[in-house]
Design an enzyme around this catalytic site. Structure first.
Site, mmCIF file in Angstrom:
data_model
loop_
_atom_site.group_PDB
_atom_site.id
_atom_site.type_symbol
_atom_site.label_atom_id
_atom_site.label_comp_id
_atom_site.label_asym_id
_atom_site.label_seq_id
_atom_site.Cartn_x
_atom_site.Cartn_y
_atom_site.Cartn_z
ATOM 1 N N HIS A 1 24.686 34.046 14.505
ATOM 2 C CA HIS A 1 23.184 33.794 14.455
ATOM 3 C C HIS A 1 22.466 35.150 15.351
ATOM 4 C CE1 HIS A 1 22.270 30.238 11.923
ATOM 5 N NE2 HIS A 1 23.849 30.189 12.245
ATOM 6 N N ASP B 1 17.345 40.183 19.531
ATOM 7 C CA ASP B 1 17.104 38.794 18.857
ATOM 8 C C ASP B 1 18.062 38.968 17.647
ATOM 9 O OD1 ASP B 1 16.693 36.024 18.722
ATOM 10 O OD2 ASP B 1 14.366 36.325 19.145
HETATM 11 C C1 GDG Z 1 19.123 31.846 17.293
HETATM 12 C C2 GDG Z 1 18.948 33.166 17.393
HETATM 13 C C3 GDG Z 1 17.989 33.375 15.303
HETATM 14 C C4 GDG Z 1 10.785 26.947 19.839
HETATM 15 N N1 GDG Z 1 9.963 26.246 20.870
HETATM 16 C C5 GDG Z 1 9.889 25.148 20.505
HETATM 17 C C6 GDG Z 1 10.372 24.821 19.107
HETATM 18 N N2 GDG Z 1 10.828 26.107 18.852
HETATM 19 C C7 GDG Z 1 11.506 26.297 17.634
HETATM 20 C C8 GDG Z 1 10.837 27.620 16.806
HETATM 21 C C9 GDG Z 1 12.215 28.065 15.896
HETATM 22 C C10 GDG Z 1 13.068 27.668 16.838
HETATM 23 O O1 GDG Z 1 12.929 26.843 17.703
HETATM 24 C C11 GDG Z 1 13.820 28.991 17.648
HETATM 25 O O2 GDG Z 1 14.201 29.758 16.756
HETATM 26 P P1 GDG Z 1 14.395 31.337 16.967
HETATM 27 O O3 GDG Z 1 15.110 32.106 15.823
HETATM 28 O O4 GDG Z 1 13.321 31.861 17.283
HETATM 29 O O5 GDG Z 1 15.461 31.701 18.382
HETATM 30 P P2 GDG Z 1 16.864 30.845 18.809
HETATM 31 O O6 GDG Z 1 16.731 29.692 19.343
HETATM 32 O O7 GDG Z 1 17.475 31.884 19.921
HETATM 33 O O8 GDG Z 1 17.839 31.202 17.633
HETATM 34 C C12 GDG Z 1 17.881 33.680 16.681
HETATM 35 C C13 GDG Z 1 18.012 31.839 15.085
HETATM 36 O O9 GDG Z 1 19.230 31.590 15.851
HETATM 37 C C14 GDG Z 1 18.291 31.343 13.682
HETATM 38 O O10 GDG Z 1 19.646 32.298 12.957
HETATM 39 O O11 GDG Z 1 16.791 33.756 14.539
HETATM 40 O O12 GDG Z 1 17.827 35.304 16.550
HETATM 41 O O13 GDG Z 1 18.843 33.661 18.993
HETATM 42 O O14 GDG Z 1 12.219 27.285 15.035
HETATM 43 O O15 GDG Z 1 9.830 27.319 16.187
HETATM 44 N N3 GDG Z 1 10.327 24.012 18.281
HETATM 45 C C15 GDG Z 1 9.579 22.720 18.612
HETATM 46 N N4 GDG Z 1 9.071 22.757 20.211
HETATM 47 C C16 GDG Z 1 9.002 23.707 20.821
HETATM 48 O O16 GDG Z 1 8.772 23.982 22.021
HETATM 49 N N5 GDG Z 1 9.493 21.641 18.167
#
Ligand code: GDG
Length: 455
Positions: free
Chosen positions: A156, A363
């Protein structure tokens, strides 16, 4: 039909509990898992004497099986090798990488424990899909225990070029472990090519096209960008925007534009530079003062890792500094929260924001960028400001792309976004929307599962 077995470090709480979690992997997969799937991983609990037998629960015909970790395993595997060696390394942060041999040994031990606990639950024709950097050696461990079915792996987070990977002492072991899978998936072509380059350089195996040829076996590497349930997120955002919670926010904005950022509080996400970018917007373009409020949601994460504690203190200081310098008695420019916000509320916040500020230093993909786009009202869409170094930038080319290391560039993009005409916002949004509604979570899962079936 072969059963799908998902293995990831953390297993999300079963859907019916409705608990919020701020991790991209769980969010993307949970919207897709089909009835009959088995999902296996760590419970998130650390106990003195973990029992190796998984705890089982069922929800919507999906079986969740979890095991606990002991304190030494937690320190070496999770805090140590996974999050203090691999995470910084694979985000190009060599200066933050900390490597200790005992941590790598602990990493192998826990992967062995995962395999021991999972093996009795596996059927010979299961397809096992392993997720992320915590579990790279799992295929070898399962093969050693006699599993002969197909095993795939998806990373990821980014992959790095050989000149970065070589700093990791067990680089060769990790690459050989990746080459024990039938399919290895990456978020982008760039990550895939870096993997092939490293495989060629460190393992002695031959690289042919997108395959690595090991002793008589072929490992297929694919680029399979992850997406979101765009239709579902849009629906939730639309509904949420009409709730009392969002109305309270609107009232508090008093007609000002909202810039929003939300992520785990992680040094890969570029928060200090973003805060500084916002401060420079206010200083260099004073006409924008009073016209904008920024809301940063930074859900606390990995608080046992020292770097995360340092980051939190730095952000507390920066937020205080910005508000001290620019606040008026009736306007506070930066609202900064470290609590997790429920997903439905987050969707509503995205919908009413004029600017989505997504500026990670690196990312793998970044789902927040895609969620922000899906949440917008097509009649009056907000502007996405996106880091060039997020995997999502390869698809979302109609965002305002910035170098996240340059706070002035972030400030300038915010200034442009605030003054952007409806016509330009509309054009950009339509292009972004097409990308987000095309490459969805369902498509991501299908592409990977089909590649695994064909292996
Ligand atoms: C890894 C990789 C890759 C965030 N704050 C809150 C919240 N979130 C949710 C977001 C989003 C998820 O969490 C975060 O996903 P990301 O993709 O932005 O980042 P990582 O956690 O680092 O994920 C990344 C991912 O895996 C998938 O392959 O895209 O590059 O690092 O859905 O909305 N959700 C809630 N409250 C929050 O305060 N409910």
């Amino acid at each position: 039909m072969a059963r799908l077995v998902i293995v990831s470090n953390r297993v999300p709480p079963p859907r019916r509990t409705g608990a919020a979690h701020a991790g991209g992997l769980a969010v993307a997969l949970q919207s897709f898992v089909e009835p009959g799937t088995l999902w296996f991983g760590w419970s998130g609990r650390v106990v003195e004497h973990p029992c190796g037998t998984p705890r089982i629960s069922e929800s919507d015909d999906v079986t969740y099986a979890t095991i606990d970790l002991g304190p030494v395993d937690y320190d070496r595997f999770y805090v140590g090798f996974a999050n203090s060696s691999l995470w910084p390394l694979l985000h190009f942060r060599l200066g933050l990488m900390r490597y200790r041999r005992e941590d790598f040994e602990g990493y192998l031990v826990v992967n062995g424990n995962f395999a021991d606990a999972l093996m009795p639950m596996l059927r010979p024709d299961d397809m096992v899909w392993v997720h992320d950097y915590h579990l790279i050696p799992l295929a070898i461990a399962l093969r050693e225990r006699g599993f002969t079915g197909r095993i795939g792996f998806f990373l990821h987070i980014p992959f790095v070029p050989a000149s970065v990977l070589e700093a990791l002492p067990p680089a060769r072991e990790l690459l050989c472990a990746l080459c024990a899978y039938d399919v290895v998936g990456f978020q982008t072509r760039t990550h895939l090519q870096d993997f092939l380059g490293c495989a060629g350089r460190f393992t002695g195996f031959t690289v042919e096209g997108d395959e690595v040829v090991t002793n008589g076996r072929r490992v297929r590497a694919i680029a399979d960008p992850i997406g979101i349930d765009a239709v579902g997120f849009q629906r939730v955002a639309t509904r949420s925007a009409g709730t009392a919670y969002i109305q309270r926010l609107r009232d508090s904005l008093r007609g000002r534009a909202l810039a929003i950022s939300a992520e785990r509080l992680d040094y890969s996400k570029g928060l200090p530079n973003r805060f500084e970018g916002f401060a420079r917007l206010l200083a260099r373009f004073p006409q924008q003062q009073q016209r904008i409020s920024m809301l940063q949601i930074a859900a606390r994460s990995r608080e046992d890792v020292a770097e995360y504690q340092v980051l939190r203190r730095e952000l507390d200081r920066l937020a205080g500094d910005i508000n001290g310098r620019f606040s008026q008695f009736d306007w506070v420019p930066l609202r900064y929260m470290t609590q997790t916000v429920p997903r439905t509320k987050l969707a509503g916040l995205f919908r009413i924001a004029r600017i989505g500020l997504v500026t990670p230093l690196r990312d793998g993909m970044n789902l927040v960028a895609k969620e922000f786009v899906a949440a917008q009202d097509p009649a009056d869409p907000g502007v996405l400001i996106l880091s060039r170094f997020a995997g999502a930038a390869e698809e979302l080319t109609d965002a305002l792309l910035v170098n996240p290391y340059d706070p002035d560039e972030i400030a300038e993009a915010m200034n442009v976004a605030l003054d952007m005409s409806l016509e330009e916002r509309h054009e950009r949004h339509m292009a972004l929307r097409r990308a987000v509604f095309e490459v969805t979570a369902a498509r991501y899962c299908n592409v990977f599962v089909e590649a695994l079936k064909a292996a």
